[in-house]
Design an enzyme around this catalytic site. Structure first.
Site, PDB file in Angstrom:
ATOM      1  N   LYS A  18       0.765  -1.037   0.146  1.00  0.00           N
ATOM      2  CA  LYS A  18       0.020  -0.179   0.160  1.00  0.00           C
ATOM      3  C   LYS A  18       0.706   1.025   0.170  1.00  0.00           C
ATOM      4  O   LYS A  18       0.754   2.330  -1.031  1.00  0.00           O
ATOM      5  CB  LYS A  18      -0.979   0.126   0.884  1.00  0.00           C
ATOM      6  CG  LYS A  18      -1.592  -1.118   0.964  1.00  0.00           C
ATOM      7  CD  LYS A  18      -3.051  -1.020   2.479  1.00  0.00           C
ATOM      8  CE  LYS A  18      -2.752  -0.548   3.725  1.00  0.00           C
ATOM      9  NZ  LYS A  18      -1.699  -2.186   3.968  1.00  0.00           N
ATOM     10  N   ARG A  93     -10.091   0.687   8.356  1.00  0.00           N
ATOM     11  CA  ARG A  93      -9.704  -1.158   8.614  1.00  0.00           C
ATOM     12  C   ARG A  93     -10.935  -1.658   9.077  1.00  0.00           C
ATOM     13  O   ARG A  93      -9.818  -2.707   9.683  1.00  0.00           O
ATOM     14  CB  ARG A  93      -8.605  -0.833   9.435  1.00  0.00           C
ATOM     15  CG  ARG A  93      -7.055  -0.980   8.446  1.00  0.00           C
ATOM     16  CD  ARG A  93      -6.356  -1.022   9.880  1.00  0.00           C
ATOM     17  NE  ARG A  93      -5.111  -1.114   9.385  1.00  0.00           N
ATOM     18  CZ  ARG A  93      -3.490  -1.330   9.249  1.00  0.00           C
ATOM     19  NH1 ARG A  93      -3.931   0.146   8.342  1.00  0.00           N
ATOM     20  NH2 ARG A  93      -2.447  -2.091   9.418  1.00  0.00           N
ATOM     21  N   ARG A 132      11.918  -6.040   5.098  1.00  0.00           N
ATOM     22  CA  ARG A 132      11.291  -4.882   5.502  1.00  0.00           C
ATOM     23  C   ARG A 132      11.906  -3.851   6.386  1.00  0.00           C
ATOM     24  O   ARG A 132      12.278  -4.875   7.406  1.00  0.00           O
ATOM     25  CB  ARG A 132       9.731  -4.476   5.422  1.00  0.00           C
ATOM     26  CG  ARG A 132       9.777  -2.823   5.147  1.00  0.00           C
ATOM     27  CD  ARG A 132       8.282  -2.408   4.810  1.00  0.00           C
ATOM     28  NE  ARG A 132       7.770  -3.191   6.117  1.00  0.00           N
ATOM     29  CZ  ARG A 132       6.102  -2.783   5.965  1.00  0.00           C
ATOM     30  NH1 ARG A 132       5.867  -1.544   5.023  1.00  0.00           N
ATOM     31  NH2 ARG A 132       5.340  -2.812   6.759  1.00  0.00           N
ATOM     32  N   ARG A 164      11.060  -2.124  12.246  1.00  0.00           N
ATOM     33  CA  ARG A 164       9.601  -2.001  12.308  1.00  0.00           C
ATOM     34  C   ARG A 164       9.253  -2.937  13.215  1.00  0.00           C
ATOM     35  O   ARG A 164       9.390  -4.039  13.415  1.00  0.00           O
ATOM     36  CB  ARG A 164       8.199  -1.461  11.548  1.00  0.00           C
ATOM     37  CG  ARG A 164       7.879  -0.084  10.441  1.00  0.00           C
ATOM     38  CD  ARG A 164       7.192  -0.516   9.856  1.00  0.00           C
ATOM     39  NE  ARG A 164       5.575  -1.154  10.778  1.00  0.00           N
ATOM     40  CZ  ARG A 164       4.730  -0.546   9.633  1.00  0.00           C
ATOM     41  NH1 ARG A 164       4.950   0.273   8.225  1.00  0.00           N
ATOM     42  NH2 ARG A 164       3.770  -0.869  10.158  1.00  0.00           N
ATOM     43  N   ARG A 175      -0.603  -9.783  12.890  1.00  0.00           N
ATOM     44  CA  ARG A 175      -1.569  -8.772  11.865  1.00  0.00           C
ATOM     45  C   ARG A 175      -2.045  -9.303  10.911  1.00  0.00           C
ATOM     46  O   ARG A 175      -3.179  -8.377  10.117  1.00  0.00           O
ATOM     47  CB  ARG A 175      -0.360  -7.664  11.353  1.00  0.00           C
ATOM     48  CG  ARG A 175      -0.038  -6.351  12.492  1.00  0.00           C
ATOM     49  CD  ARG A 175       1.403  -6.288  12.534  1.00  0.00           C
ATOM     50  NE  ARG A 175       1.323  -4.813  11.065  1.00  0.00           N
ATOM     51  CZ  ARG A 175       2.462  -4.529  10.168  1.00  0.00           C
ATOM     52  NH1 ARG A 175       3.200  -5.237  10.227  1.00  0.00           N
ATOM     53  NH2 ARG A 175       2.381  -3.814   9.492  1.00  0.00           N
TER      54      ARG A 175
HETATM   55  P1  AMP Z   1       0.140   0.307   8.657  1.00  0.00           P
HETATM   56  O1  AMP Z   1       1.393   0.963   8.129  1.00  0.00           O
HETATM   57  O2  AMP Z   1      -0.832   0.186   8.247  1.00  0.00           O
HETATM   58  O3  AMP Z   1       0.674  -1.435   8.882  1.00  0.00           O
HETATM   59  O4  AMP Z   1      -0.234   0.213  10.392  1.00  0.00           O
HETATM   60  C1  AMP Z   1       0.441   0.310  11.933  1.00  0.00           C
HETATM   61  C2  AMP Z   1      -0.066   0.001  13.451  1.00  0.00           C
HETATM   62  O5  AMP Z   1      -1.279   1.580  13.596  1.00  0.00           O
HETATM   63  C3  AMP Z   1      -1.216  -1.011  13.183  1.00  0.00           C
HETATM   64  O6  AMP Z   1      -1.249  -2.229  12.701  1.00  0.00           O
HETATM   65  C4  AMP Z   1      -2.428  -0.941  13.731  1.00  0.00           C
HETATM   66  O7  AMP Z   1      -1.917  -1.240  15.104  1.00  0.00           O
HETATM   67  C5  AMP Z   1      -2.077   0.777  13.944  1.00  0.00           C
HETATM   68  N1  AMP Z   1      -2.750   1.473  12.810  1.00  0.00           N
HETATM   69  C6  AMP Z   1      -2.407   2.083  11.288  1.00  0.00           C
HETATM   70  N2  AMP Z   1      -4.218   2.704  10.898  1.00  0.00           N
HETATM   71  C7  AMP Z   1      -4.945   1.470  11.511  1.00  0.00           C
HETATM   72  C8  AMP Z   1      -6.908   1.919  11.854  1.00  0.00           C
HETATM   73  N3  AMP Z   1      -7.325   2.498  10.571  1.00  0.00           N
HETATM   74  N4  AMP Z   1      -7.212   1.470  12.477  1.00  0.00           N
HETATM   75  C9  AMP Z   1      -6.397   0.717  13.702  1.00  0.00           C
HETATM   76  N5  AMP Z   1      -5.393   0.804  13.715  1.00  0.00           N
HETATM   77  C10 AMP Z   1      -3.804   1.077  12.506  1.00  0.00           C
END
Ligand code: AMP
Length: 219
Positions: A18, A93, A132, A164, A175
């Site tokens: 993404k 999400r 990554r 990360r 996740r």
């Molecule tokens: P990402 O970088 O999009 O993979 O997001 C990393 C983490 O941030 C996720 O595993 C969640 O803990 C939190 N997070 C990001 N976006 C959301 C969302 N829309 N709703 C809830 N938690 C989020």
């Protein structure tokens, strides 16, 4: 004359690409990229109350509560640079987040035009995420296997590469489980609205880019 807006969502499991795809789409369309993951990581880094609250969930690979992210995104969408459109990456999400987004857009007489869903199988996602690495200085994303940096811990800019916290294997599995349980139902939600475009997210970033271009341009 009506202004053309590009109100887009990029949906997909963690590791689907993404962030990588979002970067060129926003450049091509001249719209901002709104990544809730990046916003939450920035808040965590800055040590704000919101960041400290989010950290507990993020470290465990769980979702931050809906009301927290919905508030964050609603506020961001009201900023001037979103007037001609935006690309949401990592939001919504959950179904309640998608409903809140629809309601927020409707308040401004707007509606999502396209939701691009990147589809990648779980084993590929685990391989992608565990390799990554992000440069702490310039934020460039590398992959130890698919896009190797000059050294395991160094970027071309001289910065240090970091993994990360949530890209460790046990957290990745969590996740993915969270994605299948809470986020995958959004595919049917957007299919019903007639805005869903499924895109094969396997292969190289360039191959996926061509497919995404077709999905975004086809509207
Ligand atoms: P990402 O970088 O999009 O993979 O997001 C990393 C983490 O941030 C996720 O595993 C969640 O803990 C939190 N997070 C990001 N976006 C959301 C969302 N829309 N709703 C809830 N938690 C989020």
């Amino acid at each position: 004359m009506a202004t053309i807006t590009h109100d887009l969502v990029l949906l997909g499991p963690p590791g689907a690409g993404k962030g990588t795809q979002a970067r060129w789409v926003v450049e091509a369309l001249g719209i901002p990229q709104i990544s809730t993951g990046d916003m939450l990581r920035a808040a965590r880094q800055a040590g704000t109350p919101l960041g400290r609250q989010a950290d507990v969930y993020m470290s465990a690979g769980r979702l931050v509560p809906d009301e927290v992210v919905v508030g964050l995104v609603s506020e961001r969408l009201r900023e001037a640079d979103c007037a001609r459109g935006f690309l949401l990456d990592g939001f919504p999400r959950t179904i309640p987040q998608a409903e809140a987004l629809d309601a927020e857009l409707a308040r401004h007489g707007r509606k999502l035009r396209t939701v691009v869903a990147l589809e990648v199988d779980d084993e590929t996602l685990v391989r992608r995420l565990s390799g990554r690495r992000t440069c702490a200085a310039c934020n460039r994303i590398w992959h130890l296997e698919f896009d190797p940096p000059p050294a395991v811990d160094a970027c071309t800019c001289g910065g240090t590469l970091q993994q990360r916290d949530d890209d460790k294997e046990a957290t990745i599995r969590n996740r993915l489980r969270v994605y299948h349980e809470q986020t995958a139902p959004l595919l049917a939600y957007y299919e019903r609205q007639g805005v869903l475009r499924r895109v094969d997210g396997s292969g190289t970033a360039d191959e996926v880019r061509r497919r995404v271009a077709e999905a975004v341009g086809g509207r």
